[in-house]
Design a protein around this motif. Sequence first.
Motif, PDB file in Angstrom:
ATOM      1  N   UNK A 161      55.001 -21.784   2.206  1.00  0.00           N
ATOM      2  CA  UNK A 161      54.355 -21.760   0.893  1.00  0.00           C
ATOM      3  C   UNK A 161      53.635 -23.059   0.581  1.00  0.00           C
ATOM      4  N   UNK A 162      54.247 -24.194   0.954  1.00  0.00           N
ATOM      5  CA  UNK A 162      53.731 -25.506   0.550  1.00  0.00           C
ATOM      6  C   UNK A 162      52.753 -26.111   1.545  1.00  0.00           C
ATOM      7  N   UNK A 163      52.420 -25.408   2.619  1.00  0.00           N
ATOM      8  CA  UNK A 163      51.431 -25.910   3.558  1.00  0.00           C
ATOM      9  C   UNK A 163      51.984 -26.757   4.680  1.00  0.00           C
ATOM     10  N   UNK A 212      51.745 -19.604   7.976  1.00  0.00           N
ATOM     11  CA  UNK A 212      51.178 -19.132   6.707  1.00  0.00           C
ATOM     12  C   UNK A 212      49.927 -18.290   6.950  1.00  0.00           C
ATOM     13  N   UNK A 213      49.102 -18.704   7.907  1.00  0.00           N
ATOM     14  CA  UNK A 213      47.880 -17.945   8.218  1.00  0.00           C
ATOM     15  C   UNK A 213      48.229 -16.574   8.793  1.00  0.00           C
ATOM     16  N   UNK A 214      49.226 -16.526   9.677  1.00  0.00           N
ATOM     17  CA  UNK A 214      49.644 -15.237  10.234  1.00  0.00           C
ATOM     18  C   UNK A 214      50.068 -14.279   9.124  1.00  0.00           C
ATOM     19  N   UNK A 274      54.199 -31.057  12.705  1.00  0.00           N
ATOM     20  CA  UNK A 274      53.775 -31.281  14.085  1.00  0.00           C
ATOM     21  C   UNK A 274      54.187 -30.102  14.972  1.00  0.00           C
ATOM     22  N   UNK A 275      55.377 -29.562  14.754  1.00  0.00           N
ATOM     23  CA  UNK A 275      55.810 -28.392  15.517  1.00  0.00           C
ATOM     24  C   UNK A 275      54.879 -27.212  15.237  1.00  0.00           C
ATOM     25  N   UNK A 276      54.527 -27.023  13.983  1.00  0.00           N
ATOM     26  CA  UNK A 276      53.610 -25.933  13.624  1.00  0.00           C
ATOM     27  C   UNK A 276      52.262 -26.108  14.318  1.00  0.00           C
ATOM     28  N   UNK A 277      51.812 -27.351  14.444  1.00  0.00           N
ATOM     29  CA  UNK A 277      50.539 -27.590  15.131  1.00  0.00           C
ATOM     30  C   UNK A 277      50.613 -27.136  16.581  1.00  0.00           C
ATOM     31  N   UNK A 278      51.728 -27.404  17.220  1.00  0.00           N
ATOM     32  CA  UNK A 278      51.875 -26.987  18.617  1.00  0.00           C
ATOM     33  C   UNK A 278      52.038 -25.475  18.726  1.00  0.00           C
ATOM     34  N   UNK A 279      52.635 -24.846  17.727  1.00  0.00           N
ATOM     35  CA  UNK A 279      52.678 -23.382  17.730  1.00  0.00           C
ATOM     36  C   UNK A 279      51.260 -22.832  17.664  1.00  0.00           C
ATOM     37  N   UNK A 280      50.410 -23.467  16.851  1.00  0.00           N
ATOM     38  CA  UNK A 280      49.007 -23.061  16.802  1.00  0.00           C
ATOM     39  C   UNK A 280      48.315 -23.253  18.140  1.00  0.00           C
ATOM     40  N   UNK A 321      69.079 -17.790   9.430  1.00  0.00           N
ATOM     41  CA  UNK A 321      67.958 -18.083  10.318  1.00  0.00           C
ATOM     42  C   UNK A 321      66.744 -17.268   9.895  1.00  0.00           C
ATOM     43  N   UNK A 322      65.560 -17.631  10.415  1.00  0.00           N
ATOM     44  CA  UNK A 322      64.354 -16.878  10.075  1.00  0.00           C
ATOM     45  C   UNK A 322      63.753 -16.277  11.342  1.00  0.00           C
ATOM     46  N   UNK A 323      62.917 -15.275  11.142  1.00  0.00           N
ATOM     47  CA  UNK A 323      62.266 -14.578  12.243  1.00  0.00           C
ATOM     48  C   UNK A 323      60.868 -14.192  11.801  1.00  0.00           C
ATOM     49  N   UNK A 324      59.845 -14.657  12.530  1.00  0.00           N
ATOM     50  CA  UNK A 324      58.451 -14.282  12.284  1.00  0.00           C
ATOM     51  C   UNK A 324      57.969 -13.525  13.512  1.00  0.00           C
ATOM     52  N   UNK A 325      57.609 -12.268  13.341  1.00  0.00           N
ATOM     53  CA  UNK A 325      57.287 -11.437  14.496  1.00  0.00           C
ATOM     54  C   UNK A 325      56.043 -10.597  14.200  1.00  0.00           C
ATOM     55  N   UNK A 326      55.318 -10.162  15.237  1.00  0.00           N
ATOM     56  CA  UNK A 326      54.104  -9.364  15.032  1.00  0.00           C
ATOM     57  C   UNK A 326      54.401  -8.032  14.359  1.00  0.00           C
ATOM     58  N   UNK A 327      53.445  -7.549  13.603  1.00  0.00           N
ATOM     59  CA  UNK A 327      53.600  -6.289  12.888  1.00  0.00           C
ATOM     60  C   UNK A 327      53.813  -5.112  13.842  1.00  0.00           C
ATOM     61  N   UNK A 328      53.328  -5.249  15.098  1.00  0.00           N
ATOM     62  CA  UNK A 328      53.499  -4.142  16.041  1.00  0.00           C
ATOM     63  C   UNK A 328      54.968  -3.870  16.344  1.00  0.00           C
ATOM     64  N   UNK A 329      55.802  -4.887  16.204  1.00  0.00           N
ATOM     65  CA  UNK A 329      57.228  -4.727  16.478  1.00  0.00           C
ATOM     66  C   UNK A 329      57.925  -4.195  15.218  1.00  0.00           C
TER      67      UNK A 329
END
Length: 871
Positions: A367-369, A375-377, A595-601, A822-830
Motif C-alpha cells: 500500500x505504501x509503495x 503493487x503493480x501486479x 531492494x528485495x522488491x527491485x530484484x523481484x522486478x 505468512x503471505x502468498x502472491x500468486x498468478x490469477x491463473x492458479x
Amino acid sequence: MNIGWTDMSAIGYPTLFLGVLLGSIVPIVPTGAVVGAAAAVAMTTPHLSLPLVLLIATVAAMLGDVLTYAIARLGSEAAVRWFARGERPERLENMRERLGNRGWQLIVVGRLVPAGRIPVLLAAGAVAYPWRRLLPSVFAACLLWAVAYALLGVLSGGLFDSPLIATLLAAALVLVVTVGLNLIARHRRRKGKDMTTHGPGRLVRGGRHSARVLLVWAAVIGTLYGLDVLLPGFSMTSWWQPVVCALLLGLLTSVVWPLVLRVALPLALFTLGIGSYLLLGAATLALFTLVPGVRIDGLRTGVFLVLGVTLITAVVSSLLSVDQDELYFRRAARRSKRGPDLGRVPPGVIFLQVDGLGYDVARRAIRDGDMPTLARWLAEDSHTLRRWQTDWSSQTGASVCGILHGSNENILGFRWYEKDRDHVMGCAHPADAVEIERRHSDGRGLLAEGGASHGNLFTGDAPHVSFTLSAISVLLPRKLRGHRTDRMGSGYYSYFANPANAVRTFFGYFAEVGREIIASTRQRRADVRPRVHRGGFYPFARAGATVIARDVVVHAILDDMLAGRPVVYADLLGYDEVAHHSGIERHDSLAVLREIDRHIGRLYRASKLGPRPYHLVVLSDHGQTQGQHFAERFGEPVEEFVGRCAGGQEGGRPDGPVSSRLRERARDRGHIEHSHPDAPGAVRRVAPGVVACASGHMAMVSFTEFDGRVPMETIEAEYPKLLPALVDHPGIGFVLVRSSEHGPVVLGRDGAHRLATGVVLGSDPLAEYGEHAPELVRRVDGFDNCADIMINSRYDPETDDAPPFEPHVGSHGGLGGPQEGGFLVYPKEFTVSGELVGAESLHRLFRSWIDGLGHPAPVEEQERAEARVAG
C-alpha cells in the motif's frame, strides 16, 4: 622455404577462407570482422590483394550458405533442429510464406541483415526452393556482403599505416555497423506494436542494448585516459591507444574471461571475486604488451587497471539503468541449447520466498509503495494476495521443510532438545540440517524433477542447488548426494562471469555495513525501544545476508531460467535478518524490503526473456512479532527462570487462579524430593535433570531423568514450584503439558484448555492466538519428540507485541500476532480453495499447481536410481 606465422601471404588467404566458411555454417565466428580485418591488412601491407580478399570471402560465404541450405533441404531432422535452435517457429513460418513471392530479395537481404541468413535458408530448404534460383541469389548476396564489410577494412587501412591498428579499427567499425543494422531491424519490428512495460524487457523496448555497448566503450576509453594520468606504472603515448585498449579489454572480459572461468571458477568463488582480478590483471598485462607504445609495470598495475575500468563500467551501466539480466540472456541465447525442446514443455514456476515478511507488513508495504512490483501486479489484476496460517513453530525450518518436502513432523522449533540423543537440534547447523532432511525426504520433494533450490535450509530433493544448507557435500550421506548434478555450482558461474558483479557486490557490501552502523547509531541516540545490541560482527553478517547471498541467489535463478528448469524455490533472507535486529517496520528494514522488491522486478522481466515461460509466485515462510527481549524486560532469560524455579526457588508471588490450584494439587499429593542422580550430558542443564531451550517466541523444557513424555502429575510432584511460576509469569502466555488424566492441557494464568475434549476452565488461554491455535497446539502434542513443557510467550493484542525469548526485536517461532501470518502472491491463473493452514498445506497447493501445468509427477529416489542405472 620456411613459412613463419607472420607471413600473411602464406596464411592470410587460408585463414580468411576457413574463417568465413566456418562462420557461415556455425555462426560463432564474426565473419564480417574477418573480412574487414583482411581488407585492412590488404590496404596496409603488400601481402594480401584486395580483389583476392573479395573473391575468397565471396566463395567461402557462398559455400557456407549452400551447405546450410542443403542440410535444411536434405539433412536429417536432428541437423535441421540444431540449425533452427533459437529461431521462433512463427518467424520461420513467415519466411516460408514470403519466399514464394520475393525469394531472391529475401536471400540477399537475409545475408546482409544480422541474424537474418539462417532463418531464410532454413525456410528455403523447408519449401524446396529451386537450386536454379537459389545459386545466383546466394552469389549476389555473398558478393554484396563481402564488398560491404571489405569497405570498412579499406576505410580503416586508409586511416592508419599500422596493420594491427587498422585491423582493430576494422573490427570496431564492423561492430558499429552491426549495431546500427540491429537498431534499424528492431525499430521496424517494433513499429505498430503496443509494447507494455512488462514486455520483453526494457532494453529490447528502448533499444538501449546497442547504445550501452557504445557508451560503455566510450566510458572505458575515458577511464584509460584518466588512468594514464593517475595510475603510476601505466602510460600511453598516442591518442589511438586508449581506443584500441578499450576494444581489447572488452573482448577479454566478454569473450575470453567466461571461457577461462569454466576452469577458474573455484578460485573466483572461494576468494569472493578477488582471484578473478588477479587473473584478469595478468591477462591485461600480457594483452597490452601487444599494443605499441603502451606500458604496464607489473601485475599490480594490471590489477588496478582492471579494477578501475570495471568500476567505471559498473557505474555507467547503473546510471544508464541497463538491464544486465537481458544482456546476460542475449549473450547466452547464442549458445547451443541442450536438452528438450523448451518451446513444447509446460511453463515453469519460480517461488520467491521473502523470509520473515508477515502478511500484515506485506500488505502495508504494498500500500505504501515499499513493494512497487507486487503493487503493480495487484493493480493490474494479474496476481492475488492472500494470507496463510503458519504452524505453531512459525519459523523457517518447519515452514520450508513442510513446503518443500511435504512434512514438518517432529520439528518443534528452530532449535529443540532431543532427549534420547541428549542433543539440541538446530535447523541452522549443517549436520542437523542434513539429518532433518534425511528424516523428511522421500525423494519426491517439490523440486525433485529437475528443479533448483537456492538459499534454503533444505533442497526439496532438487538436483540443482546453491547456498542450500542441507546440501553441503562433505556432510551429505551418499544416498542424498548421489543425484545432485551441480550441488554447489548453480548460479555461481553466471555471477562471476561478469567481472563487474564482484565490484558491484564489494561496494554494495561495505555500503550496507555503513548503513547498519548509521542506523544502529541513530537508534541509540533517539533511544528507540525496543532495541538490541547491533555491534561486533553483526554489521558484516547483515551485509552478507542482504548483499552477497542475495546477489548470488538472484544470479542462480537467472541461470535456472536460461537452462529452462521447471521449478525453482529460492529464499531471499535479507529482510528477516534486518527485522530481527532493527524492527519489523523500521526505516532500514523497509529499505531492505524495497531492494528485495527491485530484484523481484528484475526476475519478473528476465522471466519474459528465457527459453520457456515462467509464472512467479512470491511468498513468505512466516512473519515476525515485535517486542522487547524477555531477559531485558524481566531481568533474566527464560532458561534461567526455568532453572531457578525447577531448583526449588519461588518464581514470584502467585496471584493467578491456575497457579493457586496447581500449588494446592502439589500440597495434596505430597512433594516428592528430587533425588534422582543427574547423569552428565553434552547439553547444559539449567537445574539438575532439567534442560531448557529457547526458540524465538517459544521455549521448551525437558526432564532428562525420565524417558519419554513426562506427565503433568509427575512434574507437579518433582518440581512443584515450576508450573505455577510459569503460568503466573507476565511474559508467558500459555504452556502445554500432557496430563495422565486429561491428555494434552494448555495452562494460562486465568484458565485451562483440555485439548482432547475441548473443555475450557476459566478463561481460554488460547483465545488471543487465533481460531486455529487449538488444532496447531494439539498437533505438536502428538509429535514423538514433543518436550515435556512447551512454553509460548505472552501476546498483547492491544500493543501487538510479545517478548521474544531470544535477543531480537522482531522475532517468531510461536503463536501470537503477525508472526503466524505468512503471505502468498500468486498468478490469477492458479486457484486456491479453502484456508491454508500449516506449511504442509502449501506443499499440497504448490504440487497441484505444478501438476496442473503438466509437469511430470515425482518418483521415489529408489525408482530414480534404478532408472539411471537402466539408462
